[in-house]
Scaffold this active site. Structure first.
Site, PDB file in Angstrom:
ATOM      1  N   ASP A 121      -3.503  23.968 -50.636  1.00 32.54           N
ATOM      2  CA  ASP A 121      -3.192  25.370 -50.923  1.00 32.54           C
ATOM      3  C   ASP A 121      -3.652  25.776 -52.317  1.00 32.54           C
ATOM      4  OD1 ASP A 121      -1.922  25.786 -48.439  1.00 32.54           O
ATOM      5  OD2 ASP A 121      -0.067  24.915 -49.190  1.00 32.54           O
TER       6      ASP A 121
ATOM      7  N   ASP B  43       9.966  28.926 -51.055  1.00 33.28           N
ATOM      8  CA  ASP B  43       9.498  28.710 -52.420  1.00 33.28           C
ATOM      9  C   ASP B  43       8.939  29.966 -53.065  1.00 33.28           C
ATOM     10  OD1 ASP B  43      10.308  26.112 -52.399  1.00 33.28           O
ATOM     11  OD2 ASP B  43       8.341  25.273 -51.955  1.00 33.28           O
TER      12      ASP B  43
ATOM     13  N   ARG C  15      12.376  23.981 -57.976  1.00 30.64           N
ATOM     14  CA  ARG C  15      11.537  25.173 -58.113  1.00 30.64           C
ATOM     15  C   ARG C  15      11.846  26.026 -59.354  1.00 30.64           C
ATOM     16  NH1 ARG C  15       8.472  22.411 -55.726  1.00 30.64           N
ATOM     17  NH2 ARG C  15       7.627  22.856 -53.665  1.00 30.64           N
TER      18      ARG C  15
ATOM     19  N   SER D 271       2.698  18.761 -44.934  1.00 30.34           N
ATOM     20  CA  SER D 271       3.029  19.378 -46.207  1.00 30.34           C
ATOM     21  C   SER D 271       4.152  18.545 -46.806  1.00 30.34           C
ATOM     22  CB  SER D 271       3.482  20.830 -46.002  1.00 30.34           C
ATOM     23  OG  SER D 271       3.857  21.404 -47.238  1.00 30.34           O
TER      24      SER D 271
END
Length: 438
Positions: A17, A125, A96, A174
């Site tokens: 990504d 996220d 995060r 992922s």
């Protein structure tokens, strides 16, 4: 193609990504320069090596920020709140905000005009990053979400552009790894009926006949400070328990998770140390807190966990909740021994100077309780216990009985008691009519 938009800071992992995002931020958004910011929250070394190699191949200046201590502190704070979400220890959610703050700090120092991430529009996220970033004046860019990209398209684009791609298992899954947890999703795992292959797990071994292991965890005011008598720093303590508990297959979760956007997703997690520390901490709280404190704290913990899952650990509500958590945890000092065996972790002993416990009062070998209280004193309590429920059931039974009588118990009885009028217009019962006819 837009041009001259200055510099953008990208949350950079070197995976599929973010690798694709580097090119798109220049081609589609017109940024002159992209800088990559990689934040260390306990990922394995090879991830940093891959990120560095990818950044170099892309010609991207990479900044690496060490935030392990800050992240570990937040993880241990989560333990004080017994934090989990739908049954699994929070991991990615806790990381995060730490990552987002570190990236924002670099972006501000480097005079960036924008700040970007590679999150999709379907996950959590994006919300966690942007809750931090939107407090700044920088443009927030999310190429994967805004351009509606799929992983298939990204792989084709990377191949077409000759981009170096490292996405965890060749991009098949992922994977997000930090000090506290490891998550695996995507590919065939998106089908809830699929039984995962054992090779998706890296931290935990399959439960086997390995001998059980006893581990003693020492807490001071709710925070773990030592393992088996050895005082350890926050990061070292978590790493050691990840290894110890992982060798017993402890800390695996395979679940259907409800994301903030309402989507239900299949997630696989590994979290050995988190499982051990949460189990031990809750056991110690059970020893030192009063019944009322435990009941109310369960509600506080749930609220703290929800805000943490949302990435809102700086919300005013969280600060208020933590005031209660910190106050109660002042007495959560002591030690708990847990048994690691066959994929399970359970407390087998606990001790504290703050224990709200009297062995003689609770013992079946002692005649009396304590403070002049005898067993016979419980007789009155036993008489009152359940009184209101018994009374309510009795009243309900009487009400049902009266209703049955009013409505009539049988067809014959109902007919015999039905009133009627005689020739003179007087009301008489059918029974009286029968008697006069006789």
């Amino acid at each position: 193609m837009p041009e001259g938009n200055g510099t953008v800071a990208l949350a950079f992992s070197g995976g599929l990504d973010t690798t694709v995002c580097v090119s798109l931020l220049k081609e589609e958004y017109g940024y002159d320069e992209v800088i990559g910011v990689t934040v260390d929250v306990g990922q394995p070394d090879y991830e940093f090596e891959e990120a560095e190699e990818t950044a170099e191949a892309l010609g991207v200046e990479q900044y690496v920020v060490d935030a392990k201590e800050e992240f570990a502190d937040l993880c241990l704070k989560a333990v004080k709140a017994n934090a989990d979400y739908q049954g699994y220890p929070l991991g990615t959610a806790l990381a995060r905000p730490v990552i987002a703050k570190a990236i924002l700090s670099v972006a501000e120092e480097e005079g960036c005009n924008g700040i970007a991430h590679g999150c999709t529009g379907k996950g959590n996220d994006q919300l966690r990053f942007e809750a931090i970033w939107r407090d700044s004046d920088m443009e927030v860019i999310a190429p994967v979400r805004e351009l509606g990209l799929t992983r298939e398209w990204e792989n084709e684009y990377a191949q077409e552009k000759g981009l170096p791609v490292e996405g965890g298992d060749g991009g098949r899954y992922s994977i997000d790894t930090n000090l506290w947890s490891r998550s695996i999703e995507g590919s065939e795992l998106e089908d809830p009926s699929t039984i995962p292959e054992d090779d998706i797990y890296k931290w935990t071994e399959n439960p086997s006949d390995k001998d059980a292991e006893l581990v003693d965890i020492e807490f001071e005011e709710g925070k773990a400070v030592a393992v088996d008598g050895d005082g350890l720093g926050k990061v070292e303590l978590i790493e050691q328990l990840n290894e110890q508990a992982g060798s017993h297959g402890i800390g695996r979760t395979d679940m259907m998770e409800d994301r903030m956007l309402g989507l239900k997703v299949r997630e696989n997690y590994e979290h050995p140390a988190a499982t051990v520390l949460l189990t031990a901490h809750e056991a110690l709280e059970g020893l030192v807190l009063t019944q009322e404190e435990r009941q109310f704290k369960a509600q506080v913990d749930q609220q703290w966990s929800q805000k943490a899952y949302e990435g809102l650990v700086d919300a005013p509500l969280v600060s208020a909740l933590e005031a209660f958590v910190d106050d109660t945890n002042e007495r959560v000092t002591g030690s708990v021994t847990v048994k690691l065996e066959g994929g399970h972790c359970r407390p087998v002993s606990r001790e504290s100077d703050y224990a709200v416990y009297s062995e003689s009062a609770a013992s079946f070998d002692e005649e009396d309780v304590t403070g002049g209280i005898t067993q016979q004193d419980a007789t009155g309590v036993a008489k009152y216990h359940g009184f209101q429920s018994r009374l309510a059931n009795e009243i309900l039974a009487d009400a049902r009985k009266n209703t049955a009588v009013t409505d009539g118990g049988s067809e014959g009885r109902e007919r015999s008691e039905r009133p009627s009028e005689n020739a003179n217009g007087e009301t008489v019962s059918e029974t009286a009519n029968a008697e006069s006819e006789e």
